[in-house]
Write an enzyme that holds these catalytic residues in place. Structure first.
Site, mmCIF file in Angstrom:
data_model
loop_
_atom_site.group_PDB
_atom_site.id
_atom_site.type_symbol
_atom_site.label_atom_id
_atom_site.label_comp_id
_atom_site.label_asym_id
_atom_site.label_seq_id
_atom_site.Cartn_x
_atom_site.Cartn_y
_atom_site.Cartn_z
ATOM 1 N N SER A 121 43.955 40.943 41.725
ATOM 2 C CA SER A 121 43.022 40.363 40.771
ATOM 3 C C SER A 121 41.724 39.948 41.454
ATOM 4 O O SER A 121 40.982 40.781 41.955
ATOM 5 C CB SER A 121 43.688 39.188 40.043
ATOM 6 O OG SER A 121 42.888 38.746 38.971
ATOM 7 N N ASP A 158 36.372 40.073 36.320
ATOM 8 C CA ASP A 158 36.858 40.041 37.691
ATOM 9 C C ASP A 158 37.310 41.459 38.069
ATOM 10 O O ASP A 158 37.284 42.370 37.229
ATOM 11 C CB ASP A 158 37.951 38.993 37.867
ATOM 12 C CG ASP A 158 39.201 39.288 37.062
ATOM 13 O OD1 ASP A 158 39.129 40.072 36.102
ATOM 14 O OD2 ASP A 158 40.259 38.729 37.381
ATOM 15 N N ASP A 173 40.002 43.199 38.403
ATOM 16 C CA ASP A 173 40.981 43.954 37.607
ATOM 17 C C ASP A 173 40.741 43.783 36.113
ATOM 18 O O ASP A 173 41.552 44.213 35.295
ATOM 19 C CB ASP A 173 42.420 43.577 37.979
ATOM 20 C CG ASP A 173 42.803 42.172 37.567
ATOM 21 O OD1 ASP A 173 41.919 41.289 37.525
ATOM 22 O OD2 ASP A 173 43.994 41.931 37.293
ATOM 23 N N ASP A 219 40.749 41.416 33.886
ATOM 24 C CA ASP A 219 41.512 40.621 32.920
ATOM 25 C C ASP A 219 40.862 39.269 32.633
ATOM 26 O O ASP A 219 41.347 38.528 31.781
ATOM 27 C CB ASP A 219 42.977 40.454 33.358
ATOM 28 C CG ASP A 219 43.149 39.658 34.642
ATOM 29 O OD1 ASP A 219 42.146 39.342 35.315
ATOM 30 O OD2 ASP A 219 44.309 39.355 34.991
#
Length: 553
Positions: free
Chosen positions: A144, A293, A295, A297
């Protein structure tokens, strides 16, 4: 020299490790006889927890590497048993594709149908793919918004929501019972199935575009950054499918780069992370600056103010504005809103003012989505946490920064049509529901045992709570460890004079104790909101400083 027990661990690890780079790294540490480094890497292992594992990459059981991933996935295979299906996706971090391939090979060698998504994908796309492929679990290789040296594996259940109890404990027990895997994996009878990433992305994009209405009114100009992550192609496809102008991207941050060279920390919450996208938005005369961010999400938003400056909104402010637009786009008495106990109370106040059901949960999307879908007769329209995580569609049962951005653009278009900016709408909401001013902070405990020290600081506060903080009398202290309101957790809530609330909890995964503060101030005119916001913010800053001192002593 390393003791016999450590020496045996190291030899077994070297025998199991298929990666020449990490074998060489470990051999060099042994050659240097770095006892502290060996102890750090071998005295424990990365624990499988809330949503999988995550940590710094390197050699040894307390690092992310191919042995760690293979052993973890072996535990998942043992938990599931043959004949099941697992969907696997990965981002563009160092070794993500390697870890994903290892995971697919381990599962296939255990008689499990491994569906490997080709190319890198954002986490929300993988979460969508799990029920799409009728899988029993999903596995996303990502860290992440962690630093470049980190990686991880995040696990989703069959409904596409994050792993939750008791499955997490059952998988951890299965991992613990396994020996280290062999360096050469057994040849699977059925190789992994590779699915083109474009197919899964197309399904996600069309599903999102179908449920988020196209905004009316003025066209919204936005600047965007994926912070060197994997979000941009899917983000742009979502906007195209919705019939909206595609935001202009920050060129230096538009493509995946696992080193994240232009930011100190690839987290849009961090100071400086939004600088480039805000500068682009100013240059192009945009209405919004948007960041995901790496990734994709999470969603962060900066907005222009009347004086020409820009302000990055808090996660709570973004949550309130998304609820504002979702309220207009939905109807019915069965609607439900979920937020966490550390979120601002504004969303709860708005929900109840509109006759909606509201539920509060512990922090973490595993708790949030479990509560969101706990009542079959209720329809969740927003579930969120203050750390920039929002779920406002039925397409993904996890936080989704791309669909959340689409909602925010829809709101902005509707506001511009009546000559109001997002910042001005927040002032209107303050008059309607009270001005909710928030602050968050962390007290870091460096050195060995930092995570334990962070927990001990909360325990000490529990045993000896202050009678006053920064001159504000403490009215009461509520301990969430007793499980009276929610499942027991190490969290304290202090109520202070002046409508002030302070929540304190240890991070659990980082050596930090976290603080969440809020003051609610009644206002009756938008003209005074900003002045009141500044006054309340100064008060909360004083209380934050005092609490940091209390926890650090």
């Amino acid at each position: 020299m390393a003791d016999v027990g450590m020496h045996e661990q190291i030899e077994r690890w070297l025998a199991a490790d298929p990666d020449p780079a990490t074998r060489a790294e470990l051999a060099a540490i042994v050659e240097a006889d770095d006892q502290a480094e060996l102890a750090d890497r071998f005295s424990t292992r990365l624990a499988f927890g809330t949503a999988g594992i995550r940590g710094e990459q390197g050699a040894g059981p307390n690092r992310m590497n191919r042995v760690t991933v293979r052993r973890m996935v072996g535990g998942i295979a043992r938990y599931l048993g043959p004949g099941r299906t697992v969907v696997i996706g990965h981002d563009a971090r160092h070794n993500s594709s390697v870890f994903a391939r290892d995971a697919a090979d381990v599962l296939a060698g255990s008689g499990i149908r491994a569906v490997l998504i080709g190319g890198h994908v954002p986490t929300p796309v993988l979460a969508h793919a799990v029920p799409l492929h009728r899988a029993d679990l999903g596995l996303m290789v990502t860290a992440s918004h962690n630093p470049p040296a980190d990686n991880g594996c995040k696990v989703f259940l069959a409904d596409g929501a994050q792993l939750r109890s008791p499955v997490d404990a059952q998988i951890e027990a299965a991992i613990e019972a396994l020996p280290l895997p062999e360096r050469e994996l057994p040849e699977p009878t059925t190789p992994p199935v590779e699915v083109p990433g474009a197919e899964v992305i197309e399904s996600y994009v069309s599903a999102i575009a179908a449920v988020v209405p196209v905004p009316d009114g003025a066209a919204v100009r936005a600047a965007y950054t994926p912070l060197h992550g994997v979000g941009r192609p899917v983000f742009e496809a979502v906007f195209e499918a919705a019939g909206l102008p595609v935001p202009v991207s920050v060129a230096s941050q538009a493509d995946p780069d696992p080193d994240f060279p232009t930011v100190a920390f690839p987290n849009p919450e961090e100071p400086g992370a939004m600088d480039a996208v805000v500068a682009l938005a100013q240059e192009r005369g945009c209405h919004l600056a948007i960041a995901n961010d790496p990734d994709a999400d999470r969603l962060a938003v900066s907005v222009p103010l009347a004086d020409g400056s820009w302000r990055t909104l808090t996660g709570d402010e973004v949550g309130a504005l998304i609820l504002d637009v979702v309220l207009d786009a939905t109807s019915g008495p069965d609607r439900k809103v979920v937020s966490t106990v550390v979120c601002s109370s504004l969303v709860e106040t708005m929900a109840r003012a509109h006759g909606l059901h509201h539920r509060a949960t512990l922090t973490g999307f595993k708790w949030i989505m479990a509560e969101a879908y706990a009542d079959p007769e209720l329809t969740p329209i927003l579930a969120y946490e203050e750390s920039l995580g929002y779920a406002a569609t039925p397409v993904v049962r996890d936080k989704d920064g791309m669909s959340a951005a689409l909602w925010f653009v829809q709101l902005t278009g509707a506001l511009l049509a009546r000559g109001v900016s997002p910042a001005e709408r927040l002032d209107e909401l303050a008059v309607e529901h009270g001005l909710h001013v928030t602050r968050s902070a962390s007290v870091r405990f460096d050195g060995a045992g930092g995570v334990g020290l962070a927990g001990a600081a909360v325990d000490a506060l529990r045993e000896r709570p202050p009678t006053a903080v920064a001159g504000r009398r403490v009215l009461d202290v509520f301990d969430f460890a007793n499980g009276a309101e929610l499942p027991p957790t190490n969290l304290l809530r202090l109520r202070l004079d002046g409508g002030i609330r302070v929540l304190v909890r240890p991070s659990g995964t980082e050596p930090k104790t976290k603080l969440y503060l809020e003051q609610v101030v009644p206002v009756d005119d938008v003209a005074v909101v900003e002045a009141e916001r500044q006054v309340a913010g100064a008060v909360l800053d004083e209380i934050t400083t005092a609490m940091e001192q209390i926890l650090g002593d």
